[in-house]
Enzyme design. Structure first.
Site, mmCIF file in Angstrom:
data_model
loop_
_atom_site.group_PDB
_atom_site.id
_atom_site.type_symbol
_atom_site.label_atom_id
_atom_site.label_comp_id
_atom_site.label_asym_id
_atom_site.label_seq_id
_atom_site.Cartn_x
_atom_site.Cartn_y
_atom_site.Cartn_z
ATOM 1 C CE LYS A 128 43.195 46.989 3.172
ATOM 2 N NZ LYS A 128 44.412 47.573 2.607
ATOM 3 N NE ARG A 149 44.922 41.337 -2.002
ATOM 4 C CZ ARG A 149 44.652 40.576 -0.958
ATOM 5 N NH1 ARG A 149 44.608 39.259 -1.098
ATOM 6 N NH2 ARG A 149 44.416 41.117 0.224
ATOM 7 C CE LYS A 183 47.787 42.022 1.234
ATOM 8 N NZ LYS A 183 47.720 43.366 0.618
ATOM 9 C CD GLU A 187 43.088 48.229 14.374
ATOM 10 O OE1 GLU A 187 43.455 49.398 14.176
ATOM 11 O OE2 GLU A 187 43.873 47.270 14.387
ATOM 12 C CE LYS A 200 40.472 48.344 0.892
ATOM 13 N NZ LYS A 200 41.787 48.844 0.564
ATOM 14 C CB SER A 245 38.298 45.586 -6.524
ATOM 15 O OG SER A 245 38.806 44.693 -5.550
ATOM 16 C CE1 TYR A 288 38.922 51.030 -7.727
ATOM 17 C CE2 TYR A 288 37.471 49.683 -6.362
ATOM 18 C CZ TYR A 288 38.725 50.186 -6.654
ATOM 19 O OH TYR A 288 39.791 49.840 -5.850
#
Ligand code: PBG
Length: 343
Positions: A213, A223, A236, A252, A267, A293, A332
């Site tokens: 990510k 968000r 982040k 990872e 992502k 999104s 989505y």
């Protein structure tokens, strides 16, 4: 001897002389021949639909930055799950927008067995047992600061967060989640979640790791959807992967697989197709992309302005994920794409 081996053995002859009769356009000349040689296919079975939840009843609140996307109260989320199942969509992924008063510094509401996400799993499992339920186990919808970890003195605490997330995963499994999807990027979370699931009799609950990510700008509209946009302080970058890094993404994923992840996810999606291909080639594991999104909103915004054909852009991007090596896509667009694919 065919032309390809001649080409290799005889570098003096011009490429033109040897390949002059090759015409790649021959197979593109008609719809039937294009269909015959098509390498990758998008199917309804490739789609996972992320849906947003909100408290209350009979609520369907629009997410402003994501035209066509809503937050559903549990009763309506059940109906949406039914609709998705009828369309043939194999699984949904749920994301809660909980009341601001329930959010605190440690995200303690994630440990409420009856929180919004667990309520939804129970209700969907009871009404639509044929659809797979994927739950995001991360603290950000539950913290007052919007971070995915416990925040103390400006530092996100790794091990305390992992312990809490591993406990929450058991509650989510008990509520009916089929796949636990940790999205927080804390080190060691997959192993801890696997151990606690197994210790509590949930050996059959799978883990889809948000393995890589990235610290991306494309999460912006999400968000707004879960109400962390205005809460979030800072960024982040101390826990998500640097968008500049590719080898680190492989490390990872490797780490998560060693700890017991059943599936990998990359992502965001489209800006990271190279990562998807690397992970698929390297590990040959079920690999998924999250078309996030911001990717959704960009296409919707361009389409609303008449700058792009929205449907075609949607289908082209989804197919690109398949070509890059994905087994499936969280998007989505899932119901919209499913409808088109079934028509
Ligand atoms: C965080 C989380 C994020 C998304 C899902 N879970 C990112 C974030 O807020 O940092 C993003 C999904 C999207 O943008 O569609 N645990």
């Amino acid at each position: 001897m065919n032309k390809f081996s001649r080409l290799k053995m005889d570098p003096i002859r011009s490429v033109d002389e040897i390949t002059g009769s090759r015409r790649l356009r021959r197979m593109r000349k008609a719809s039937w021949s294009r269909r015959l040689v098509q390498e990758n296919h998008l199917r309804v079975e490739d789609l996972i639909w992320p849906i947003f939840l909100v408290e209350g009843e009979n609520r369907k609140d629009p997410v402003e930055a994501m035209p066509g996307v809503y937050r559903y109260s549990v009763d309506l989320a059940v109906r949406e799950a039914e609709r998705a199942a009828k369309l043939g969509i194999p699984a949904i992924a749920t994301f809660p927008n909980i009341g601001i008063k329930k959010r605190d510094v440690t995200g303690s509401a994630i440990l409420d067995p009856d929180n919004l996400i667990n309520q939804a799993s129970r209700a969907i499992k009871a009404a639509v047992p044929e659809i797979g339920i994927i739950t995001d186990v991360a603290l950000d919808p539950f913290t007052s600061h919007g971070h995915d970890g416990i925040l103390r003195d400006g530092v996100i605490l790794n091990d305390e967060t992992v312990a809490q997330v591993a406990e929450a995963a058991v509650l989510q499994a008990a509520a009916g989640a089929d796949i636990i999807a940790p999205s927080d990027m804390m080190d060691g979370r997959i192993g801890a979640i696997r151990d606690s699931l197994d210790a509590n009799g949930f050996q059959d609950v799978a883990i889809m790791s948000y393995a890589t990510k990235f610290a991306s700008v494309f999460y912006g509209p999400y968000r707004e959807a879960i109400g962390t946009g205005t809460l979030l302080t800072g960024d982040k970058k101390t826990y998500y992967v640097d968008p500049a890094n590719s080898d680190e993404a492989v490390r990872e994923a490797e780490q998560d697989l060693l700890e017991g992840a059943d599936m990998l996810m990359v992502k965001p999606g489209l800006p990271y197709l190279d990562i998807i291909r690397r992970l698929k080639d390297e590990f040959a594991m079920p690999t998924f992309a999250y078309q996030v999104s911001g990717e959704y909103s960009m296409i919707k915004a361009a389409a609303a302005n008449g700058w792009l054909d929205g449907e075609k852009a949607m289908l082209e991007t989804l197919l690109a994920f398949k070509r890059a090596g994905c087994d499936g896509i969280l998007t989505y667009f899932a119901p919209e794409a499913a409808q088109l694919l079934r028509a």
